[in-house]
Write a protein that holds these residues in place. Structure first.
Motif, short mmCIF file in Angstrom:
data_model
loop_
_atom_site.label_atom_id
_atom_site.label_comp_id
_atom_site.label_asym_id
_atom_site.label_seq_id
_atom_site.Cartn_x
_atom_site.Cartn_y
_atom_site.Cartn_z
N GLN A 5 0.80 -1.20 0.00
CA GLN A 5 -0.01 -0.06 -0.02
C GLN A 5 0.98 1.13 0.08
O GLN A 5 0.48 2.13 -0.71
CB GLN A 5 -0.87 0.06 1.13
CG GLN A 5 -2.12 -1.15 1.30
CD GLN A 5 -2.88 -1.20 2.33
OE1 GLN A 5 -2.28 -0.83 3.34
NE2 GLN A 5 -4.25 -1.52 2.38
N GLN A 6 1.98 1.22 0.74
CA GLN A 6 2.92 2.33 0.58
C GLN A 6 3.66 2.54 -0.79
O GLN A 6 3.82 3.72 -1.15
CB GLN A 6 3.91 2.16 1.82
CG GLN A 6 3.48 2.30 3.04
CD GLN A 6 4.44 1.88 3.99
OE1 GLN A 6 5.70 1.58 3.79
NE2 GLN A 6 4.32 2.47 5.17
N ALA A 7 3.66 1.53 -1.45
CA ALA A 7 4.43 1.68 -2.69
C ALA A 7 3.28 2.23 -3.76
O ALA A 7 3.65 2.50 -4.91
CB ALA A 7 4.93 0.47 -3.19
N GLY A 8 1.98 2.18 -3.50
CA GLY A 8 1.20 2.62 -4.47
C GLY A 8 0.98 1.83 -5.55
O GLY A 8 0.98 0.55 -5.48
N TRP A 9 0.49 2.31 -6.66
CA TRP A 9 0.04 1.53 -7.90
C TRP A 9 1.18 0.97 -8.45
O TRP A 9 1.30 -0.13 -9.44
CB TRP A 9 -0.70 2.14 -8.75
CG TRP A 9 -2.05 2.24 -8.24
CD1 TRP A 9 -2.74 3.19 -7.34
CD2 TRP A 9 -3.31 1.31 -8.27
NE1 TRP A 9 -3.93 3.10 -7.28
CE2 TRP A 9 -4.42 1.88 -7.85
CE3 TRP A 9 -3.45 0.15 -9.18
CZ2 TRP A 9 -5.61 1.18 -7.65
CZ3 TRP A 9 -4.48 -0.53 -9.12
CH2 TRP A 9 -5.87 -0.30 -8.35
N GLY A 10 2.47 1.53 -8.48
CA GLY A 10 3.65 1.14 -9.45
C GLY A 10 3.50 1.38 -10.71
O GLY A 10 2.72 2.27 -11.17
N PRO A 11 3.88 0.39 -11.56
CA PRO A 11 3.80 0.53 -13.12
C PRO A 11 2.41 0.09 -13.50
O PRO A 11 2.04 -0.06 -14.75
CB PRO A 11 4.87 0.01 -13.60
CG PRO A 11 5.21 -1.09 -12.65
CD PRO A 11 4.97 -0.53 -11.16
N TYR A 12 1.61 -0.58 -12.65
CA TYR A 12 0.50 -1.26 -13.11
C TYR A 12 -0.60 -0.29 -14.00
O TYR A 12 -0.95 -0.94 -14.95
CB TYR A 12 -0.53 -1.62 -11.91
CG TYR A 12 -1.75 -2.53 -12.08
CD1 TYR A 12 -1.52 -3.70 -12.47
CD2 TYR A 12 -2.98 -1.94 -11.91
CE1 TYR A 12 -2.56 -4.59 -12.50
CE2 TYR A 12 -4.05 -2.68 -12.14
CZ TYR A 12 -4.01 -4.06 -12.53
OH TYR A 12 -4.98 -4.66 -12.85
N PRO A 13 -0.78 0.67 -13.77
CA PRO A 13 -1.65 1.73 -14.77
C PRO A 13 -1.10 1.69 -16.04
O PRO A 13 -1.94 1.69 -17.22
CB PRO A 13 -1.72 2.90 -14.22
CG PRO A 13 -1.48 2.78 -12.54
CD PRO A 13 -0.42 1.49 -12.70
N LEU A 14 0.31 1.79 -16.42
CA LEU A 14 0.95 1.91 -17.46
C LEU A 14 0.44 0.53 -18.36
O LEU A 14 0.04 0.57 -19.31
CB LEU A 14 2.22 2.05 -17.51
CG LEU A 14 2.96 1.77 -18.78
CD1 LEU A 14 2.68 2.96 -19.83
CD2 LEU A 14 4.59 1.62 -18.67
N ILE A 15 0.80 -0.49 -17.72
CA ILE A 15 0.38 -1.96 -18.57
C ILE A 15 -1.23 -1.91 -18.58
O ILE A 15 -1.45 -2.54 -19.63
CB ILE A 15 1.02 -3.09 -17.53
CG1 ILE A 15 2.23 -2.79 -16.97
CG2 ILE A 15 0.72 -4.37 -18.09
CD1 ILE A 15 3.31 -2.51 -18.29
N ALA A 16 -1.95 -1.75 -17.63
CA ALA A 16 -3.55 -1.77 -17.85
C ALA A 16 -3.81 -0.90 -19.02
O ALA A 16 -4.64 -1.40 -19.79
CB ALA A 16 -4.22 -1.37 -16.58
N LEU A 17 -3.34 0.32 -19.04
CA LEU A 17 -3.85 1.43 -20.54
C LEU A 17 -3.23 0.79 -21.50
O LEU A 17 -4.03 0.82 -22.51
CB LEU A 17 -3.19 2.75 -19.73
CG LEU A 17 -3.20 3.66 -20.79
CD1 LEU A 17 -4.78 4.11 -21.00
CD2 LEU A 17 -2.54 4.79 -20.80
N GLY A 18 -2.13 0.15 -21.65
CA GLY A 18 -1.67 -0.31 -22.89
C GLY A 18 -2.67 -1.53 -23.36
O GLY A 18 -2.87 -1.60 -24.77
N THR A 19 -2.73 -2.71 -22.43
CA THR A 19 -3.54 -3.60 -22.70
C THR A 19 -5.06 -3.10 -23.11
O THR A 19 -5.55 -3.51 -24.17
CB THR A 19 -3.82 -4.64 -21.86
OG1 THR A 19 -2.30 -4.74 -21.33
CG2 THR A 19 -4.33 -5.77 -21.88
N VAL A 20 -5.39 -2.12 -22.76
CA VAL A 20 -6.99 -1.60 -22.80
C VAL A 20 -6.74 -0.99 -24.19
O VAL A 20 -7.74 -1.21 -25.20
CB VAL A 20 -7.42 -0.86 -21.79
CG1 VAL A 20 -8.72 -0.04 -22.29
CG2 VAL A 20 -7.91 -1.44 -20.56
#
Length: 105
Positions: A5-20
Motif C-alpha cells: 500500500q505504501q508503494a502505491g500502484w507502481g507501473p500497473y496503470p501503464l500496463i493496464a492502459l496499454g492492454t486496454v
C-alpha cells in the motif's frame, strides 16, 4: 499500512492502459493483427518492468514472486504478439507447412 500500500500502484496503470488500448483498437475497428501485438507489447513491457523494479517499488504490480509474474506476463505477451502477427500470414502457407509436417512426421 503494509509495504504494498505504501508503494502505491507502481507501473500497473501503464500496463493496464496499454492492454486496454490494444483491445479497444480492435473493438473500434482496427485489425486484430494491430491490436493484439499492441496489447502483447505492453504485457512484455510489464514483464521487463517487473524484472527491473525492486519488490518495494512494484506496488500492486507484484502479485506473486518476481519470477512467476515475469514468466506469466512474458508468456501472455508473447502469445498475443505471435497471435496477432500470425494473422498476417497467408492461409495457404500455414496449410502448406502443416501438410509438410504431417508428411515428414
Amino acid at each position: 499500512m503494509n509495504e504494498r500500500q505504501q508503494a502505491g500502484w507502481g507501473p500497473y496503470p501503464l500496463i493496464a492502459l496499454g492492454t486496454v488500448l490494444g483491445l479497444a483498437s480492435i473493438l473500434l475497428g482496427a485489425s486484430p493483427s494491430v491490436g493484439m501485438p499492441v496489447a502483447g507489447g505492453f504485457l512484455l513491457l510489464g514483464a521487463l518492468i517487473r524484472v527491473i523494479l525492486p519488490e518495494r517499488r512494484a506496488g500492486w504490480f507484484a502479485i506473486r514472486g518476481k519470477t512467476t509474474d515475469a514468466l506469466t506476463l512474458t508468456t501472455f505477451g508473447a502469445l498475443l504478439v505471435f497471435g496477432g502477427l500470425i494473422l498476417l500470414v497467408e492461409r495457404e502457407w500455414i496449410v502448406g507447412i502443416l501438410g509438410f509436417i504431417r508428411i515428414v512426421g
